[in-house]
Structures are given as C-alpha cells and as structure tokens.
Design an enzyme around this catalytic site. Structure first.
Site, PDB file in Angstrom:
ATOM      1  N   HIS A  67       0.809  -1.220   0.000  1.00 16.36           N
ATOM      2  CA  HIS A  67       0.000   0.000   0.000  1.00 16.36           C
ATOM      3  C   HIS A  67       0.849   1.279   0.000  1.00 16.36           C
ATOM      4  CE1 HIS A  67       0.718  -0.438   4.331  1.00 16.36           C
ATOM      5  NE2 HIS A  67       0.403   0.830   4.483  1.00 16.36           N
ATOM      6  N   ASP A  68       2.022   1.236   0.627  1.00 16.22           N
ATOM      7  CA  ASP A  68       2.838   2.450   0.732  1.00 16.22           C
ATOM      8  C   ASP A  68       4.023   2.464  -0.219  1.00 16.22           C
ATOM      9  OD1 ASP A  68       1.520   4.050   2.493  1.00 16.22           O
ATOM     10  OD2 ASP A  68       2.571   3.326   4.287  1.00 16.22           O
ATOM     11  N   LYS A 108       5.814   5.546  -1.480  1.00 17.27           N
ATOM     12  CA  LYS A 108       6.639   6.414  -0.628  1.00 17.27           C
ATOM     13  C   LYS A 108       8.097   6.422  -1.073  1.00 17.27           C
ATOM     14  CE  LYS A 108       4.030   6.758   3.616  1.00 17.27           C
ATOM     15  NZ  LYS A 108       3.889   6.297   5.005  1.00 17.27           N
ATOM     16  N   HIS A 129       1.949   9.798  -2.546  1.00 16.27           N
ATOM     17  CA  HIS A 129       2.403   8.397  -2.595  1.00 16.27           C
ATOM     18  C   HIS A 129       1.333   7.407  -3.066  1.00 16.27           C
ATOM     19  CE1 HIS A 129       0.921   7.963   1.623  1.00 16.27           C
ATOM     20  NE2 HIS A 129       0.818   6.694   1.311  1.00 16.27           N
ATOM     21  N   HIS A 188      -6.097   4.015  -0.038  1.00 15.99           N
ATOM     22  CA  HIS A 188      -6.000   3.655   1.384  1.00 15.99           C
ATOM     23  C   HIS A 188      -5.966   4.873   2.309  1.00 15.99           C
ATOM     24  CE1 HIS A 188      -1.625   4.089   0.561  1.00 15.99           C
ATOM     25  NE2 HIS A 188      -1.487   4.301   1.862  1.00 15.99           N
ATOM     26  N   HIS A 189      -5.845   6.093   1.750  1.00 16.81           N
ATOM     27  CA  HIS A 189      -5.906   7.293   2.594  1.00 16.81           C
ATOM     28  C   HIS A 189      -7.200   8.068   2.410  1.00 16.81           C
ATOM     29  CE1 HIS A 189      -2.065   7.231   4.612  1.00 16.81           C
ATOM     30  NE2 HIS A 189      -1.466   6.893   3.473  1.00 16.81           N
ATOM     31  N   ASP A 232      -4.061  -0.120   8.630  1.00 17.83           N
ATOM     32  CA  ASP A 232      -2.980   0.869   8.551  1.00 17.83           C
ATOM     33  C   ASP A 232      -3.048   1.807   9.768  1.00 17.83           C
ATOM     34  OD1 ASP A 232      -0.846   2.211   7.408  1.00 17.83           O
ATOM     35  OD2 ASP A 232      -2.082   3.436   6.078  1.00 17.83           O
TER      36      ASP A 232
HETATM   37 FE   FE2 Z   1       0.057   5.306   3.025  1.00 17.58          FE
END
Ligand code: FE2
Length: 352
Positions: free
Chosen positions: A215-216, A219, A244, A269-270, A298
């Site tokens: 998911h990240d 970044k 990201h 996801h954010h 998360d």
């Molecule tokens: Fe994230």
C-alpha cells in the site's frame, strides 16, 4: 493365400471406423475395404442404430455413412454426429441424384462425399485425405491451445518476477526506517484477518494481502527528510507525502489487468468516509471496500508503532480510537470486523 485386399496399403493403424448403410451387402463391402486399409470396422444399419453404437464405443475418427436410410436419414445423422462428436470425420455416400444434398452435407461439416458405386481406390484416397485433414485440425488446435497456455504461463511468470521485485523494494524501503520496519507485513496480516471476518475469501483475500503489503510502495518517491520529519509537516511537505498513493498506483500498473483490487487499495487507502481523505476525496461507499479494510489496519499499526513525532499507543487504546473515528474516518463495519478478528490485541506482535 493372401487376397487382393490384403495387399492394400494400411494407413489407419488400428483406428476405429463406423460404416452406416441400410443395405447389408453394401455395408459389408465398405467395411471390408476399410478393414483392408487397417481400420477396425463397426457397422450400423440406420442412423439411430449408429448413434446408439457410438454411445457404447465412444467417438471414432472416421464414419462412412449412406445418405438415404430409414428412421434417421444421412443429413439428420450427420448433424447429430457433428454436435456430439465434432472431431469425427464423416464421409457421406450419395447416388447421382443426390448431389445437391451432398453439397449440403459439406456445408453441414461432412469431410467429403462419394458417389456410388464406390471403387476401393477412390474410397481409400478420400479416407486418407479426410483423416489427414482431421489430423491437421487436431494438431493445429493442440498447438494453439499449447501456445495460449505457454503465453499465459509466461505472462504469469513475468508478473511474479515483477511482484517479487516490488515486494523486495517495499521491504527495502521499510528496512531503512526503524519506525516503519515490518509495517507493511503487519498491515497485510491485519487486513487479511479483518477481510476474512467480513467473508472475503480466495482471490479477493489474496488481493487484500498483496495490497496491504504494497500500500505504501509509492513512498519511495517521497524525500526521506519529509518521511522522517519529527514535527508537523508544512503544506508543501504534506502535498509531497500525499502523492504516494498515486505514485504507488503508477508503479504497480503492470498488475492492473490481473489484480485491479491491489491498485485500488494502493490508490485509496488514505481516503476517509467523510470525504476529507486523499487523493480523490471519495466518500463512504465510493471508497473501494478493500481500501477501507486496509485503512483500518494501517491506522491501527500506525498508532501502535512509535513514530518520529509521537510515541506508540497501547493496543487496547488504539482499538478504542478506531471505534471513535468509525463513521467519519474509517468504515464502521471494517472497524468492528478488525476488533472481532483481534480479540487479544495485547498479544499482537506489534513490531517485527
Ligand atoms: Fe500510506
């Protein structure tokens, strides 16, 4: 003493064939010609009898059938055979007066037709040609299926290699940072347990597992000074870190066809239920359910892990906080499933 028939070339090995004719004399003579060519011959007097016989002995590579027969005529029989045994070559026998019908037979899928009276040479030549054509069709299909399978296997392998690469990248990214080490794997585990509780299974669950892990990944494009900044972020720094999800989605675009759910998780996801999340400001059900599940996992892992700008919270307090923000930030159903899936939060391995 060998007969003239014994001297004929054998082209069919011991393959089966079926001769269908209501005149026993003609049928016998055809069968003998085909036996001489190496076939093991079955005989039937009508189309119906022939279909019954095929039920018992199974598909034969070759059928030689008369056109005019009682009960079920040649056309009806041919249609039934084409439907049930599409790989069988059917040669139709016709009289001179039936030539129009014979052409119809070719349209219906007969391999060939022969005009009576039939000579042995003619029959053997036509049978050989029909079976060669059949072999080519079968080989062609085999190669095509095999090719499709190999192409599929190779594209799966390419995707596996790509995935291994990004998974390694995700871990390498976290390994550099003591605060987030193991974060993705924990988020993935929490999300899978939550999704399972909500009834997800099979490929859907696999998508959530992978989406949680990656998911990240975007970044990697965020500067470390921003990622690890102890204090609060400036507007510009926040803009940078907010990119990201979109960057991650772009990085994983090779998975778009096979695993679109993974990309949905990475992108969304954010998002927040009240529409105040990013990057799209989606509200409620507009946020993909997989992303709502990963968002809960998360949030929990972020709260229970120490970050440069704050200490970690005990798991039970983090659970309470999840419930507090359910309905505004997080999906209430996903929060309840998360809580139910982790009845002993104090025993969770919070850091890898
Ligand atoms: Fe994230």
């Amino acid at each position: 003493m060998p007969s003239a028939l014994d001297a004929q070339p054998v082209v069919a090995g011991s393959a089966n064939c079926l001769v269908v004719d209501d005149e026993p004399g003609v049928r016998r003579s055809l069968a003998r010609m085909l036996q001489a060519q190496g076939f093991q011959c079955f005989e039937a007097g009508t189309g119906l009898e022939a279909l019954d016989l095929l039920e018992r002995i199974g598909e034969t590579p070759l059928i030689v059938s008369d056109m005019r027969m009682p009960e079920l005529d040649g056309i009806g029989f041919l249609e039934a055979v084409r439907r049930r045994y599409p790989d069988t070559s059917v040669i139709m026998l016709t009289g001179l007066s039936d030539t129009t019908t014979a052409v119809d037979c070719l349209h219906l899928g007969a391999a060939d037709f022969l005009l009576k009276p039939i000579s042995m040479n003619e029959l053997q030549a036509r049978v050989t040609r029909a079976l060669e054509k059949r072999t080519l069709v079968l080989q062609n299909r085999y190669y095509q299926e095999n090719l499709e399978r190999r192409v599929h296997e190779q594209s799966q392998r390419i995707q596996e290699l790509f995935l291994q690469g990004v998974q390694m990248l995700a871990r390498a990214l976290e390994a550099k940072d003591a605060y987030t080490r193991g974060h993705s794997i924990r988020v993935s585990r929490y999300a899978v347990a939550t999704a399972r509780r909500m009834g997800f299974q099979g490929a859907l669950l696999d998508g959530i597992r992978l989406g949680g892990e990656l998911h990240d990944i975007g970044k990697i494009g965020t500067r470390e000074s921003v990622l690890h900044k102890p204090g609060s972020l400036t507007a510009e720094e926040f803009r940078q870190i907010s990119e990201h999800p979109l960057l991650g989605e772009r990085m994983l675009s090779p998975l778009a066809r096979e695993s679109p759910d993974v990309l949905r998780i990475v992108r969304s996801h954010h998002e927040r239920l009240d529409g105040r999340g990013f990057p799209d400001g989606l509200r409620g059900d507009m946020i993909p359910i997989e992303a709502r599940i990963v968002a809960v996992a998360d949030a929990f892992d972020a709260m229970t892990t120490r970050r440069p700008y704050r200490d970690s919270r005990p798991p039970d307090q983090a659970m309470e906080e999840l419930r507090r923000v359910a309905g505004t930030q997080l999906d209430p159903e996903a929060v309840e499933a998360f809580v139910a899936a982790h009845p002993h939060p104090e025993r969770l391995p919070l850091s890898a």
